[in-house]
Every structure is written in C-alpha cells, then in structure tokens.
Design an enzyme around this catalytic site. Structure first.
Site, PDB file in Angstrom:
ATOM      1  N   CYS A  21       0.813  -1.216   0.000  1.00  0.00           N
ATOM      2  CA  CYS A  21       0.000   0.000   0.000  1.00  0.00           C
ATOM      3  C   CYS A  21       0.849   1.270   0.000  1.00  0.00           C
ATOM      4  CB  CYS A  21      -0.953   0.013   1.187  1.00  0.00           C
ATOM      5  SG  CYS A  21      -2.104  -1.368   1.136  1.00  0.00           S
ATOM      6  N   HIS A  56      -9.900   2.952  -1.900  1.00  0.00           N
ATOM      7  CA  HIS A  56      -8.527   2.482  -1.771  1.00  0.00           C
ATOM      8  C   HIS A  56      -8.078   1.662  -2.976  1.00  0.00           C
ATOM      9  CE1 HIS A  56      -4.800   1.277  -0.147  1.00  0.00           C
ATOM     10  NE2 HIS A  56      -5.172   0.257   0.584  1.00  0.00           N
TER      11      HIS A  56
END
Lengths: 488, 401
Positions: B88, B345
């Site tokens: 991430c 996301h």
C-alpha cells in the site's frame, strides 16, 4: 523381554450423537434408527488419517526420545497418498532421524495395524531393531444414511515396541490370512462397498475371530480363562457378544467395543481398544488382542510391574474426555465433503505445492522446527540465516529448536469471515511460545467465543489444504486454544 | 552529511480520478483521467517530463507487470519509467522516486502516477494473496485476509491497555463515522453516505471485532503528481508553491512477527514518523501538523496509528478520537477527503490521492471541505499487516514557510 514400552491414543474432539444422524437421515433409510444410540467421533475438517496418526504418535512419545526410533509404521486404509510414503510424513512430523531408519505403510485391510505390530515385534526379537513405533489410524468417509455412517468413528492409536522398560510383554501371536471379503474399496473409490450385514457378521466376524483365537490357544497351549481381557473389534453388538459366547469368555472380560463413545475406528480400532485396556491394566494382567479383515491376527500380552511407573499420556481416556458435541449434521457432512457449498471465487486460488521447497524446508514445514541462536540464545521460527534479535543478527549460528511440544500463549487473534474456509470463521492469531519465539498460526478445534488473548495453546499437526486439481494434501501445524468445553 | 529532502522539490501539478467501482474503466482510462488533470494543472507539455514512476500493487489484476502499461497508455516519449510495488506504500514510493530524481539533479521534471484496477476480480475485498507473500508463508502462514490481519490488532490493543473490546470498537466506530461525514462532502469519493455509530457497531462482522463499516472501500482509481525544483516552478510562473518537507519509509524486519512486539502499535510508523518530523523540522506534531491523511484501511489501523504518529499519547488514541480531536473541526483534522474508508482504496493510487488532498487544501481548492489556512499536511501509508509491513510518510507544506 520384548513388548510394548509406551502407548498413545487420539480420538478427535468432535462427537456426533447417532440420534442426530437419524433425525436428519432416517427419512431416507429408516433402518439406521436401529443403531441410533451413543455417539461417534468425528475428525475435524482439517484432520485425516495422517494428521490423527501424528497426534497419537506424539501422545505415545510424550517425554521420550524420538531420535531413538528405528522406524515408524503407519497402518490405515484411508491414507492420503497412494504413492508417497505416508509414514514418512509422520516421521518428519516427529522429527525422526532419516539415516538408519526404515519406515513403512501397512494398508489395504483394517487388520493392517496388528500385522504391522507383529512385523515390528519380529524385527525387535530378531535383533535388527530396538524401538519401532506402530501407529494405526483411519478416517473413513461413509455415504449418508448408511449403517456404516452410524458405526464408524475416527481415531488413531500408537504403540511403541522395544526391549527396555516393557510395560506389556509380547507373549506370541497367531494369524489367519484369507480372502474373505465383507466389504472392499476399489482403487480410486471414495466409499466402501459392502455385502449384506448377515454375511459380514455371521460368516465374517462371528466365525473368523473365534477360529483365529482358538488357533492361537491351541498353538500356545494357553486357555481362554488365562486372560483378564479379550479385545476384539466388532461393531455388531449381538455378534460381539456371540463371539465371547463361542469362546467361553466371561462377560466382564470382554473389552468394550466403544460403540457408545466413539464408534469403530477401522484399522485403528484394535489398538484403540488395547490402549483403553492398558489404561486400566494392573501388573500381571494378560491381554488377548484380535483384529479382523481378510483374516485375523491374534496377539497376547502380559502387563509388567513397569506399568506402575508408566506416566500415562493423554491416551484414549484423555482424548475421549476432551469432547465437544457436534450438534449439526450438515456441519458433519461438510467436514467429510459430502455436501457442496460455495467457497466463493476467493477460494479458487490453486497454487501448486513446490516439492523442492517441501524438501528444503521440511524441518519447518513438517517438524515445526525453528532455531535457537548460539550467540544470544533467542528461539525463533522460521529459522532464517540471520538472527531475528536486532541486537544480535548473528549469521548462520544456530541450533535446531523444536516448537511442536511447547505450549504457547495467544497474543492477538481474530475470527475471519472473509477467508475461504470449510468451517468459517477462520480463526488464527499470533502466539508466543513459553521460553521464547512467536509465530502466526491458524487455530483449530476451538470456538471463537471462547478464545481470549492470554489463553494457552498447544500445537497440532493438521491438514492445511487439499489441492483438488493435483490430488496433493498439504499439512502444517496449527494452534489449539486450551479452553474448557466449548460449543461446536 | 545528508540534509534531507525538505524544500528541495515542489509539486508542479496534481490529478486524481474519481474513485469507485469504475466498471467502465480499465487502468488505462483511470491513468489518463488523473494524468490529464495533472498535466493541465502543471501547465506543461507531456514532452517536458523526463522520467516517471508507476505505483501499482496487484499486477495480476488488470494492469500487468513492468512500467510499460503507463508508458504505453500515456504515450510517454520513450523516457525512463520504473514500476514500484511496495504494497500500500506503492503510490508514495513512486512519488519518492520522482522527488529524489529531481532533488538529485538527474532530471528537472518527473512524474509519479499510481493506479489500481481492483474491480476486475469478481469478488469483494483484496485479491487472495496467500501465494503472493513468498513460498514459505504460502505453506505455513495462517489462512489470512487483510481485515483479519488488522482485526487482530484490536484484540492486542485492548489486551495491552486493559480495555473492554466494546470500548475499542466504539472508538473505531467514531473513526468510520467521521470519515463517512467527510467523504460525503467530496464529489470524487467512492462512498458518499453518512453513517451513525449505531450502524457501524451493528453491521455484519467481517473479522472479529471488525464489522463491515470498519473496513475501507475496495476501489478503482488513479492519482498522479508532477514534480520539479522550486526554481523551475517559479520560472514557470507558479506562486504559493507546495513543497516536499519529508519523505520516509520504514519496513519491518521480522521482530514484530517473530521476536518481541506488544501487538498494540506499529513499529514502522513510529520510526518513520520520528524520522519524518526530524527531516521536516517539526518539533511538536500535535501542534504543528495542520491536517492528515492516514492509512485507514481499517478503523483500528487509523486509531492505533495516531499514537505511532506521536500525536496521541500511548493508550490515549480512543480518548482523542472520542473527543473529536481528529474530526474535520478538531485539533488535527484527519481524512478530510473521506480517507481510504470513503474516498476509496485503489492501492497503488492511495498515497498519491492523499497528497492530492493535501495539495488542494494548501492551495485553498478543497471546496466544501476546505480547512482554514492549513500549513503542513502529513500523509501515511501502511502496506502489509500490523506485524509485517511497509510504512511510508510524506509531509508537504507551503514552500519557504
């Protein structure tokens, strides 16, 4: 003196009441109501004949040197590999030596356990081996709404044979070998194919066991009254009694066939019943054991004084006491892959198992073996070339360190509904071992509502996945939270 | 002696696609959407970009390997392009590549672009990743998912501070309620819906003790930045520059998982934030940080992160959260754009999306959610799991202040 030097047993934690099976399936086959008493043991979805054999083997080897074993024999008719030594998986899980050791599978017949035991004893008597572990296990799938679904349970038992500190001396054996077929399972078939019950009980159990025991008595000159317990499997209650009648065995000397508490565990059953008898035995007791399947093996043992000092493992008694009722027949059916549920697209991932890695990392993947740093003393798993202690970072300075026998404590955990799981939620967490070392493991045999941070866990060798495309079963260790009771 | 990145690089322009379930877009359309906005904002020609970095995480879904997808899609003029994959932190790490290239003098103008097209999988959540974590983990690690991995942190945190798990859940619920309120104000956000604490607490359980509203959206999207030196930016007529004050990464080395961790904090975030404050010259983050976009993949992640950013005291994040300290009108507004929770996301884009919000806020272009005169913004990503992760932190602010 040659004989049994230790024993161990394992009955899976889940038990299903036969009445629950009948309530769900008697509409289809009312005859199963006839056997709807007591309960049977049910292997968890992540257990199979190999994993429950490992549990029994560890139990048997409690406090003993596994490196002193000259071989392990695994007896079962439900082995996951037709070509790959299944006993070799047990041996790796036990972290046995590889050099100078001979392991074997005994299979294709539910009397394979006693056959393996006789072979082990003969090799010890001949002087070619000192310590041989024989494990018998079965986890038989049965079709829904059948009598065998009612009769069969899952279980394993292990016997260690040797010369030193013998707790039950081997007093001889006699075998009948014949191609009597009460049932069979063709190669590649999932389920047994059985002939009618009359044939199985009257011409099978009811004739062959008495014939073999009579043969043994004739051969050795012993009398049936010499024995304090006569142990033989037979899940037909009436026939079990009739065999005793034919042989003139007093009622109180018949070892219970355990139909009420776990059912018939197949290849394991003669051992399971023998271990149950040993758990109650006193010095001087004489035990006569018979098995059944394409004949019959008869073995005699005499319990020695050493049994007084024998520190009993968990055994059959302990694992029977560790019991949780499986209230749902559907869940039982799912555990045995008898019903189709949707695992979701997430569950379709099908990575191949790299055999090179299984070999290179076998100590970790089968033995749960990590390392202890020679410089700073930190136990760690997985073993890596550089020490995990940031103040040490020693390179390649380790000794092997076993974690499988150690207790650990839950540091954090979850119950995950997103993971593709046969028994959701998937429960897992980070655990810290007594004495140091920590790792992230799947939990099994537990109820999410009872899991807590700080709870103790024990290690258990389990099936991790089954690769359906290639037929490969993968194993690893899981943690069992040590909660009292719990709901299924 | 290293002098750090502070004020050496300015952001020339930024762009961000709408995030969401972009069924009609592939990674190509998403990248172009973000890039065209960015290029217009920067006011330069595409051919002036001399090097580029692409951040993307799950190359096996839609986009594929290497940096070719961005070079081919944007028809870049055969310049150097590097693909960065660091879970991430991929987007922020791509930004770091571009920033470092400009700071080193290797090039004048560089592009960082992050993209993720997740909704080509056919199921919710992130792709099944057991086989992507290395073969030993594949064969031995628990049957884990992202929500499960972070859910464990809540049990560890409650145990460490002797809290009732329901009290931790209540603070976690406030984290999500606040992000939903903020996301409602953002036209580009994936989830634009107000929720109540009751709804959050009563939602279906995903991984104990996380419920549905404790988990962020799984989205498609892209975001990008064009960076240059402050001097070049000025020469191009840019005023009120936003410059990079700090860029730090910290990665786990295995101690959390296998040695000595309390299970109640992020080792890497604690280290990266300390280094970032030093690089940016920040002495008291609780007073000096104007706003933040942190990695709220799960409500508990944001809650615990507040302590590792050294803004809440250890054990005090639930109190600060319940006091509204991180609300849009609080001491340090957090997830003003809705966060991962509601903006969405798309993994490779997320770090750059966070910087995009800081950039808009610093330029006074954040519309309904504009904060009053922000000076310093912090962004934070946490890739991986609480016990094994990649943390990135960026601090941006007004140049020369």
């Amino acid at each position: 003196m040659v004989g049994i030097t230790s024993y161990g047993g394992y009955i899976p934690r889940y038990r299903i009441s036969r009445m629950v099976i009948a309530q769900n399936m008697a509409w289809y086959s009312p005859v199963i109501m006839a056997a709807a008493s007591g309960e049977k043991s049910v292997a968890n979805w992540d257990e199979d004949a190999v994993s429950i054999a490992v549990a029994a083997a560890y139990d048997c080897m409690t406090g003993r040197d596994r490196k002193a074993l000259d071989g392990v024999s695994l007896a079962s008719t439900t082995l996951p590999f037709a070509d790959r030594l299944n006993a070799g998986i047990v041996a790796m899980a036990l972290n046995m030596k590889e050099d100078g050791v001979s392991n074997a599978d005994f299979t294709s017949c539910i009397k394979a356990g006693t056959t393996a035991a006789i072979s082990a004893l003969e090799s010890i008597e001949a002087g070619s081996k000192n310590n041989v572990l024989v494990v018998a296990s079965d986890q038989r799938r049965t079709k829904m709404a059948t009598m065998v679904e009612m009769f069969f349970g899952d279980g394993a038992a292990a016997l260690l044979f040797g010369k030193d500190d013998v707790i039950a001396e081997f007093k001889g054996s006699h075998s009948i070998s014949c191609d009597f077929i009460d049932h069979y399972r063709g190669t590649g078939r999932a389920f047994d194919y059985g002939w009618e019950e009359r044939w199985q009980r009257d011409e099978g159990y009811g004739k062959i066991i008495p014939l073999a025991i009579s043969g043994f008595l004739e051969k050795t000159g012993m009398q049936i009254d010499d024995f304090d317990k006569v142990i033989y499997p037979c899940y037909f209650a009436g026939t079990h009694k009739e065999i005793a009648g034919k042989l003139g065995i007093n009622k109180e000397k018949i070892q219970n066939n355990m139909h009420a508490v776990c059912g018939d565990t197949g290849t394991a059953h003669p051992f399971v019943m023998l271990v149950a008898a040993l758990e109650e035995a006193k010095p001087g007791d004489k035990l006569l054991l018979a098995s059944f399947g394409q004949g019959c093996d008869v073995m005699a043992f005499e319990v020695t004084d050493k049994i007084k000092d024998f520190k009993g493992p968990r055994g059959i008694k302990g694992s029977l006491a560790n019991r949780v009722e499986l209230a749902s027949y559907q869940r039982f059916a799912k555990f045995r892959d008898l019903i189709v549920t949707d695992l979701g697209i997430r569950g379709e991932a099908n990575p191949n198992t790299p055999l090179t890695v299984l070999w290179r990392k076998r100590k970790l993947l089968f033995g749960l073996i990590g390392a202890k740093c020679r410089k700073c003393g930190t136990p760690q798993i997985p073993a890596m070339p550089v020490c995990v202690n940031p103040d040490c970072c020693a390179v390649n300075e380790f000794d092997e360190y076993e974690f499988a026998d150690r207790e650990a404590t839950i540091l954090m955990f979850t119950g995950d509904m997103l993971s593709a799981s046969i028994d959701p939620p998937a429960i897992y967490g980070l655990i810290g071992y007594d004495g140091g070392g920590r790792t992230m493991l799947d939990f099994t045999d537990c109820d999410l509502n009872q899991v807590k941070v700080g709870m103790k866990v024990r290690m258990s060798f389990r099936k991790r996945y089954f690769d359906e495309r290639r037929g490969f079963t993968g194993y690893f260790w899981k943690a069992i939270p040590q909660s009292e009771g719990g709901d299924a | 002696m290293a002098t750090g990145i502070r004020d050496k690089v300015a952001i020339l322009g930024m762009g961000c696609s709408e995030f969401g379930e972009r069924w009609n877009c592939g990674s190509e359309e998403l990248m172009v959407e973000a890039f065209q906005e960015c290029l217009t904002d920067a006011g330069i020609e595409k051919n002036e970009i001399q090097a580029a970095w692409l951040g993307s995480c799950f190359d096996e879904v839609n986009i594929g390997k290497s940096a070719l997808p961005v070079s081919m899609t944007l028809r870049l003029p055969n310049i150097s392009v590097t693909r960065v994959e660091n879970y991430c932190a991929s987007g922020t790490d791509a930004f770091r590549g571009a920033v470092y290239a400009v700071a080193s003098g290797a090039c004048d103008i560089a592009l960082a672009i992050g993209v993720e097209k997740l909704k080509d999988m056919g199921y919710g959540g992130l792709p099944e990743f057991s086989s992507l974590m290395g073969v030993v983990n594949q064969l031995s690690m628990a049957n884990m998912t992202a929500p499960g991995a972070f859910a464990m942190l809540a049990t560890g945190y409650a145990a460490k501070y002797g809290l009732d798990i329901q009290d931790v859940r209540r603070a976690m619920a406030h984290v999500s309620v606040k992000s939903h309120a903020n996301g409602f104000l953002n036209p580009k956000a994936h989830l634009r819906k107000i929720v109540t604490e009751e709804q959050v607490l009563n939602a279906p359980q995903i991984a104990y003790p996380l419920g549905l509203f404790d988990c962020c959206g799984v989205s498609d999207g892209a975001a990008c930045a064009i960076v240059t030196t402050p001097e070049i930016a000025k020469s191009l007529g840019k005023k009120d520059l936003v410059s990079v004050k700090a860029l730090q990464l910290s990665l786990s080395n295995g101690t959390e998982l296998a040695y000595n961790w309390d299970g109640a904090h992020f080792v890497t975030t604690s280290k990266a934030s300390t280094a970032a404050y030093k690089e940016a010259g920040i002495k008291n983050p609780r007073d000096e940080i104007s706003m933040m976009e942190v990695h709220d993949c799960f409500s508990v992640t944001e809650l615990v992160t507040m302590e590792d950013l050294h803004i809440s005291e250890r054990g005090q994040a639930p109190r600060d959260v319940m006091d509204g300290f991180y609300d849009i009108d609080g001491g340090v507004p957090c997830q003003v754009d809705g966060g991962l929770k509601c903006f969405g996301h798309p993994i490779g884009a997320s770090g750059l999306r966070m910087l995009y919000e800081m950039y808009l806020q610093l330029h006074g272009r954040a519309g309904d959610r504009q904060l009053k005169d922000p000076k310093i913004g912090l962004t934070h990503n946490l890739g991986g799991f609480p016990f094994m992760n990649v943390c990135s932190i960026a601090i941006v602010g007004k140049y020369g202040e």
